[in-house]
Design a protein around this motif. Sequence first.
Motif, PDB file in Angstrom:
ATOM      1  N   VAL A 197       0.854  -1.190   0.000  1.00  0.00           N
ATOM      2  CA  VAL A 197       0.000   0.000   0.000  1.00  0.00           C
ATOM      3  C   VAL A 197       0.889   1.239   0.000  1.00  0.00           C
ATOM      4  CG1 VAL A 197      -1.738   1.305   1.277  1.00  0.00           C
ATOM      5  CG2 VAL A 197      -1.869  -1.192   1.187  1.00  0.00           C
ATOM      6  N   GLY A 198       0.656   2.128  -0.957  1.00  0.00           N
ATOM      7  CA  GLY A 198       1.493   3.312  -1.102  1.00  0.00           C
ATOM      8  C   GLY A 198       0.857   4.579  -0.576  1.00  0.00           C
ATOM      9  N   ASP A 199       1.694   5.582  -0.344  1.00  0.00           N
ATOM     10  CA  ASP A 199       1.251   6.856   0.226  1.00  0.00           C
ATOM     11  C   ASP A 199       0.425   7.674  -0.765  1.00  0.00           C
ATOM     12  OD1 ASP A 199       2.753   6.235   2.520  1.00  0.00           O
ATOM     13  OD2 ASP A 199       4.565   7.090   1.631  1.00  0.00           O
ATOM     14  N   ILE A 200      -0.371   8.581  -0.203  1.00  0.00           N
ATOM     15  CA  ILE A 200      -1.207   9.467  -1.019  1.00  0.00           C
ATOM     16  C   ILE A 200      -1.175  10.879  -0.417  1.00  0.00           C
ATOM     17  CG2 ILE A 200      -2.692   7.637  -1.872  1.00  0.00           C
ATOM     18  CD1 ILE A 200      -3.850   9.918   0.961  1.00  0.00           C
ATOM     19  N   GLY A 201      -1.773  11.824  -1.104  1.00  0.00           N
ATOM     20  CA  GLY A 201      -1.859  13.188  -0.600  1.00  0.00           C
ATOM     21  C   GLY A 201      -3.249  13.504  -0.060  1.00  0.00           C
ATOM     22  N   GLY A 202      -3.334  14.569   0.718  1.00  0.00           N
ATOM     23  CA  GLY A 202      -4.622  15.044   1.206  1.00  0.00           C
ATOM     24  C   GLY A 202      -5.319  14.128   2.194  1.00  0.00           C
ATOM     25  N   ILE A 203      -4.544  13.353   2.953  1.00  0.00           N
ATOM     26  CA  ILE A 203      -5.196  12.361   3.827  1.00  0.00           C
ATOM     27  C   ILE A 203      -5.991  13.024   4.955  1.00  0.00           C
ATOM     28  CG2 ILE A 203      -3.276  12.019   5.469  1.00  0.00           C
ATOM     29  CD1 ILE A 203      -3.987   8.950   5.195  1.00  0.00           C
ATOM     30  N   ASP A 204      -5.584  14.206   5.392  1.00  0.00           N
ATOM     31  CA  ASP A 204      -6.340  14.886   6.442  1.00  0.00           C
ATOM     32  C   ASP A 204      -7.768  15.176   5.979  1.00  0.00           C
ATOM     33  OD1 ASP A 204      -5.209  16.648   4.562  1.00  0.00           O
ATOM     34  OD2 ASP A 204      -5.251  18.343   5.953  1.00  0.00           O
ATOM     35  N   PRO A 237      -2.065   4.418   4.969  1.00  0.00           N
ATOM     36  CA  PRO A 237      -0.714   3.903   4.705  1.00  0.00           C
ATOM     37  C   PRO A 237       0.242   4.289   5.834  1.00  0.00           C
ATOM     38  CG  PRO A 237      -1.628   4.948   2.750  1.00  0.00           C
ATOM     39  CD  PRO A 237      -2.550   5.275   3.876  1.00  0.00           C
ATOM     40  N   ASP A 238       1.073   3.325   6.248  1.00  0.00           N
ATOM     41  CA  ASP A 238       1.996   3.548   7.371  1.00  0.00           C
ATOM     42  C   ASP A 238       3.423   3.199   6.946  1.00  0.00           C
ATOM     43  OD1 ASP A 238       2.916   4.100   9.952  1.00  0.00           O
ATOM     44  OD2 ASP A 238       2.578   2.038  10.625  1.00  0.00           O
ATOM     45  N   ASN A 239       3.915   3.915   5.964  1.00  0.00           N
ATOM     46  CA  ASN A 239       5.250   3.637   5.436  1.00  0.00           C
ATOM     47  C   ASN A 239       6.314   4.469   6.147  1.00  0.00           C
ATOM     48  OD1 ASN A 239       4.494   1.694   3.377  1.00  0.00           O
ATOM     49  ND2 ASN A 239       3.459   3.412   2.394  1.00  0.00           N
ATOM     50  N   THR A 240       7.532   3.948   6.180  1.00  0.00           N
ATOM     51  CA  THR A 240       8.625   4.545   6.946  1.00  0.00           C
ATOM     52  C   THR A 240       9.116   5.835   6.298  1.00  0.00           C
ATOM     53  OG1 THR A 240       9.322   2.331   7.625  1.00  0.00           O
ATOM     54  CG2 THR A 240      10.913   4.125   7.919  1.00  0.00           C
ATOM     55  N   LEU A 241       9.291   6.853   7.115  1.00  0.00           N
ATOM     56  CA  LEU A 241       9.846   8.120   6.642  1.00  0.00           C
ATOM     57  C   LEU A 241      11.363   8.013   6.510  1.00  0.00           C
ATOM     58  CD1 LEU A 241       7.881  10.591   8.948  1.00  0.00           C
ATOM     59  CD2 LEU A 241       7.475  10.226   6.511  1.00  0.00           C
ATOM     60  N   ARG A 252      12.125  12.703   8.892  1.00  0.00           N
ATOM     61  CA  ARG A 252      11.950  12.671  10.353  1.00  0.00           C
ATOM     62  C   ARG A 252      12.614  13.870  11.006  1.00  0.00           C
ATOM     63  NH1 ARG A 252      13.091   7.136   9.522  1.00  0.00           N
ATOM     64  NH2 ARG A 252      15.226   7.399  10.263  1.00  0.00           N
ATOM     65  N   THR A 253      13.798  14.220  10.500  1.00  0.00           N
ATOM     66  CA  THR A 253      14.517  15.380  11.043  1.00  0.00           C
ATOM     67  C   THR A 253      13.717  16.658  10.833  1.00  0.00           C
ATOM     68  OG1 THR A 253      16.651  14.311  10.621  1.00  0.00           O
ATOM     69  CG2 THR A 253      16.661  16.709  10.942  1.00  0.00           C
ATOM     70  N   ALA A 254      13.038  16.732   9.691  1.00  0.00           N
ATOM     71  CA  ALA A 254      12.248  17.922   9.372  1.00  0.00           C
ATOM     72  C   ALA A 254      10.911  17.956  10.116  1.00  0.00           C
ATOM     73  CB  ALA A 254      12.001  17.983   7.875  1.00  0.00           C
ATOM     74  N   GLY A 255      10.622  16.883  10.855  1.00  0.00           N
ATOM     75  CA  GLY A 255       9.373  16.843  11.612  1.00  0.00           C
ATOM     76  C   GLY A 255       8.163  16.431  10.791  1.00  0.00           C
ATOM     77  N   ASP A 256       8.398  15.819   9.648  1.00  0.00           N
ATOM     78  CA  ASP A 256       7.287  15.377   8.800  1.00  0.00           C
ATOM     79  C   ASP A 256       6.553  14.198   9.441  1.00  0.00           C
ATOM     80  OD1 ASP A 256       8.024  17.291   6.978  1.00  0.00           O
ATOM     81  OD2 ASP A 256       9.121  15.909   5.674  1.00  0.00           O
ATOM     82  N   ARG A 257       5.302  14.013   9.040  1.00  0.00           N
ATOM     83  CA  ARG A 257       4.502  12.874   9.488  1.00  0.00           C
ATOM     84  C   ARG A 257       4.144  12.013   8.288  1.00  0.00           C
ATOM     85  NH1 ARG A 257       2.419  17.111  12.778  1.00  0.00           N
ATOM     86  NH2 ARG A 257       1.026  17.697  11.076  1.00  0.00           N
ATOM     87  N   ASN A 258       4.095  10.696   8.484  1.00  0.00           N
ATOM     88  CA  ASN A 258       3.638   9.854   7.393  1.00  0.00           C
ATOM     89  C   ASN A 258       2.112   9.870   7.338  1.00  0.00           C
ATOM     90  OD1 ASN A 258       2.663   8.070   9.336  1.00  0.00           O
ATOM     91  ND2 ASN A 258       4.156   6.460   8.909  1.00  0.00           N
ATOM     92  N   ASN A 259       1.523   9.176   6.368  1.00  0.00           N
ATOM     93  CA  ASN A 259       0.072   9.222   6.186  1.00  0.00           C
ATOM     94  C   ASN A 259      -0.685   8.807   7.440  1.00  0.00           C
ATOM     95  OD1 ASN A 259      -0.475   8.327   2.647  1.00  0.00           O
ATOM     96  ND2 ASN A 259       0.244  10.194   3.595  1.00  0.00           N
ATOM     97  N   TYR A 260      -0.263   7.727   8.072  1.00  0.00           N
ATOM     98  CA  TYR A 260      -0.952   7.247   9.270  1.00  0.00           C
ATOM     99  C   TYR A 260      -0.891   8.272  10.399  1.00  0.00           C
ATOM    100  CZ  TYR A 260      -1.552   4.758  13.679  1.00  0.00           C
ATOM    101  OH  TYR A 260      -1.945   4.398  14.947  1.00  0.00           O
ATOM    102  N   ALA A 271      -3.174  11.141   9.577  1.00  0.00           N
ATOM    103  CA  ALA A 271      -4.579  10.754   9.702  1.00  0.00           C
ATOM    104  C   ALA A 271      -4.994  10.677  11.176  1.00  0.00           C
ATOM    105  CB  ALA A 271      -4.809   9.408   9.018  1.00  0.00           C
ATOM    106  N   LYS A 272      -4.129  10.116  12.007  1.00  0.00           N
ATOM    107  CA  LYS A 272      -4.442   9.983  13.430  1.00  0.00           C
ATOM    108  C   LYS A 272      -4.546  11.356  14.099  1.00  0.00           C
ATOM    109  CE  LYS A 272      -3.276   7.082  17.377  1.00  0.00           C
ATOM    110  NZ  LYS A 272      -2.378   6.042  17.901  1.00  0.00           N
ATOM    111  N   LYS A 273      -3.660  12.254  13.718  1.00  0.00           N
ATOM    112  CA  LYS A 273      -3.716  13.609  14.280  1.00  0.00           C
ATOM    113  C   LYS A 273      -5.018  14.301  13.895  1.00  0.00           C
ATOM    114  CE  LYS A 273      -1.367  18.086  14.259  1.00  0.00           C
ATOM    115  NZ  LYS A 273      -0.285  18.908  13.676  1.00  0.00           N
TER     116      LYS A 273
END
Length: 342
Positions: free
Chosen positions: A267-274, A291-295, A300-308, A311-313
């Motif tokens: 399963v691959g990442d997508i945009g606009g998940i919020d 999608p819960d793929n590894t950053l 991670r250093t930039a503080g980005d979040r993956n799709n999961y 979505a949880k936030k």
Amino acid sequence: MLKKKRLIAIALVILLGLFSFVPIPAYIETVGDAQNVGRYVTVSGSQKAYPGSFMLTYVELGQATPALYVASYFDKYATRLPSSSVTGASSAKEYKKVQHYYMDDALNQAKTVSLSLAGKPVKQNFKGIVVMSILKDSAFKDKLRVGDVITGVNGQRCVKTTDLLQCVHHTKQAVMSLRYQRNGETKTVTGRMNYLPQINKRGLGITFIQKAVVSSPVKIKINMDGIEGPSAGLMLTLEMYSQLSHENLKKGRKITGTGTILSDGAVGDIGGIDKKVVAAARKKAVIFFAPDNTLTQEERTAGDRNNYQEAKKTAQKLSTKMKIVPVKNIQDALSYLRKSSH
């Protein structure tokens, strides 16, 4: 005086028209909807459906006018995007064509994965490699077009992306020859392999997907009713599999989610998940697959979040009871649905 007033009125009408209808180089992305995938998919021989639904989610994305751009500030979920971040170097027409190709690929992968999971015979017949975009630094810029179908490299047949990537990564040649099809004609073009700063390596400078036809004695009819793009892949696969296997995965639940699907089930990442989480919550869904793929370390250093994580936030902000479920592949989703009852 009357003539002057008439001219002013005409000028105001023209300005109002420009403000309301003339597009500007920006797009507005906002919350779309969640729709029952069953309305789009029919599998031959499928039995009466179990209660519940698998639902695809989508965002509303449209080119802005001055009026829409101003109005978007009154929509707390709206995101204003420059055209370059949406279409890249492509025109609006090319962008629409690309999204159509992405949807075709998503349907092919969903068919392949669902039929395989259900133990049904299936085969992908590869027809070529569709050009989706061309980087400005590519030697093939102004030679290839979006929608061209590559069928050969350096005189050898090449219709799979894995073969093309292997050829590009292992060749020592400075110049590459590509055979391609455009409007029913077969042509050949050559270009030098350049160092591409966008990918930090030498390459052709084009992005692409496979063009394939899925064949199986089990017929699956799909009508996406104008929905484009690849992000419905996961939910399409779940719907197809549930009809093929007759397994009660829904259990009366409204199940939503998003994510692309690959032929191996990843399963691959997508945009606009919020925004998709908001759409799902509005439809009272109880499950949302993300999608819960590894950053990367840089992300991670930039503080980005993956799709999961994103979505949880969003779900926490909405105070919804909808369960956000992380998935890396189709088996993660199936395992959760089989074990859970709510």
